[in-house]
Design a protein around this motif. Sequence first.
Motif, PDB file in Angstrom:
ATOM      1  N   LEU A  91     164.434  21.160  78.928  1.00 20.98           N
ATOM      2  CA  LEU A  91     163.041  21.183  78.473  1.00 20.98           C
ATOM      3  C   LEU A  91     162.210  22.009  79.440  1.00 20.98           C
ATOM      4  N   ARG A  92     161.291  22.818  78.905  1.00 21.82           N
ATOM      5  CA  ARG A  92     160.360  23.532  79.773  1.00 21.82           C
ATOM      6  C   ARG A  92     159.049  23.729  79.018  1.00 21.82           C
ATOM      7  N   VAL A  93     158.020  24.050  79.761  1.00 22.74           N
ATOM      8  CA  VAL A  93     156.685  24.243  79.181  1.00 22.74           C
ATOM      9  C   VAL A  93     156.203  25.639  79.538  1.00 22.74           C
ATOM     10  N   VAL A  94     155.714  26.385  78.537  1.00 24.11           N
ATOM     11  CA  VAL A  94     155.204  27.741  78.755  1.00 24.11           C
ATOM     12  C   VAL A  94     153.763  27.806  78.264  1.00 24.11           C
ATOM     13  N   PRO A  95     152.987  28.761  78.773  1.00 27.17           N
ATOM     14  CA  PRO A  95     151.585  28.859  78.366  1.00 27.17           C
ATOM     15  C   PRO A  95     151.422  29.276  76.907  1.00 27.17           C
ATOM     16  N   LEU A  96     150.389  28.751  76.291  1.00 24.05           N
ATOM     17  CA  LEU A  96     149.986  29.171  74.945  1.00 24.05           C
ATOM     18  C   LEU A  96     148.826  30.159  75.099  1.00 24.05           C
ATOM     19  N   THR A  97     149.112  31.441  74.921  1.00 20.91           N
ATOM     20  CA  THR A  97     148.073  32.458  75.049  1.00 20.91           C
ATOM     21  C   THR A  97     147.293  32.577  73.748  1.00 20.91           C
ATOM     22  N   LYS A  98     146.183  33.284  73.793  1.00 21.83           N
ATOM     23  CA  LYS A  98     145.378  33.498  72.594  1.00 21.83           C
ATOM     24  C   LYS A  98     146.162  34.259  71.525  1.00 21.83           C
ATOM     25  N   ILE A  99     146.937  35.255  71.973  1.00 19.85           N
ATOM     26  CA  ILE A  99     147.718  36.036  71.006  1.00 19.85           C
ATOM     27  C   ILE A  99     148.778  35.154  70.363  1.00 19.85           C
ATOM     28  N   ALA A 100     149.468  34.346  71.165  1.00 16.67           N
ATOM     29  CA  ALA A 100     150.483  33.445  70.610  1.00 16.67           C
ATOM     30  C   ALA A 100     149.853  32.470  69.627  1.00 16.67           C
TER      31      ALA A 100
END
Length: 358
Positions: free
Chosen positions: A226-235
């Motif tokens: 499990l890992r967590v990545v940023p949610l950008t505006k483009i995504a």
Amino acid sequence: MPKNLYVRAGIYWARFKVRGVEYRESLRTRSERVAVKRLALLREQVEDESVFGVAGPVSWADAVVSWSQRISTAVGAQTYTRYLCSLRQVRGHFDQLSVQQISADILKDLIKARRRAGVKNATIRRDLTAVSSVLDNAADEGWISDNPAVGLNRRRIVPERTERIVLPQDASIAMVFPRLVPRVRDLCEFTRETGLRLDEVTGLRHASIDRNERTITVEKGKGDKLRVVPLTKIAEAIIDRQPRYIGKPWVFWKDKGQRLTEVSSRLGDLTRRVAQKAAREEVEFHRFSHHDFRHLFAVEYLRSGRGSIYDLQGELGHSTITVTERYLAFLTPDQAKSAKSVMAQRGAHSPRFEAANA
């Protein structure tokens, strides 16, 4: 029907377990009375072999059944599925053998056969890992004294080929994307923005997106990590473009809300046709795959100073920094120096990432 007996096509068969192994054998009779006697003799023979430490021939199929019962709860779901896939591929080589007959030479013959079939080295190594896992279990059960796969130098016999990193070029992307199904195109853009692997994107659920914390939780990454990545505006904008199918969890879906599949084959078929057309017209074109957008994400991440090489390792889910360091080759000396520092120059965002986080 007496216990441990069943009938197939009118013939009585024995089915029982000894030391976790299920034995099935035809008793070659249509008489229940005779079948009961033969069952008792067969079971006594098998149990005697087990008690006195001399294992009788255990078929490969029975060894896999025993292994499956033990391993299914010991490894993650994805690892277990990969093992089963490998074992299905090699069963033709082992189904007529007992585990006692499988030697290092038999395994080398398997490697040669898989190579002749055009199988990649990485896949052969995965197959050997699955086979070795079954043989480990066979050794634990006392059916064999040693695992013959352990003595193989897999890196020498099946050398590991370093994956060549290809960065999709904007001109080539522009020749493909207008002809690509919108949802597949969005999926490629999403990987370029987040660095997620293909199965991580197609397996993305709406519940894994936290718009308040601006994060995406990858619940089953490589190795079930499990890992967590940023949610950008483009995504986020790409996610918002996907109509939500009521009652289904997937962000990227097809038909009646099923998880999107066949992305690689669709993209591969299209890039091949575009390459053929470009060749006829003498236009420069470089083919690319979906995974190449993950490479592009990594290089753009470091070039823009979005984070250090160690930050990138975490976002990509690499188990070792060595894998991530391959991307340093695409940087200038100053960019590489910054990327290797603990704190990268986060202020030097590219226009793409400025727009993403505006």
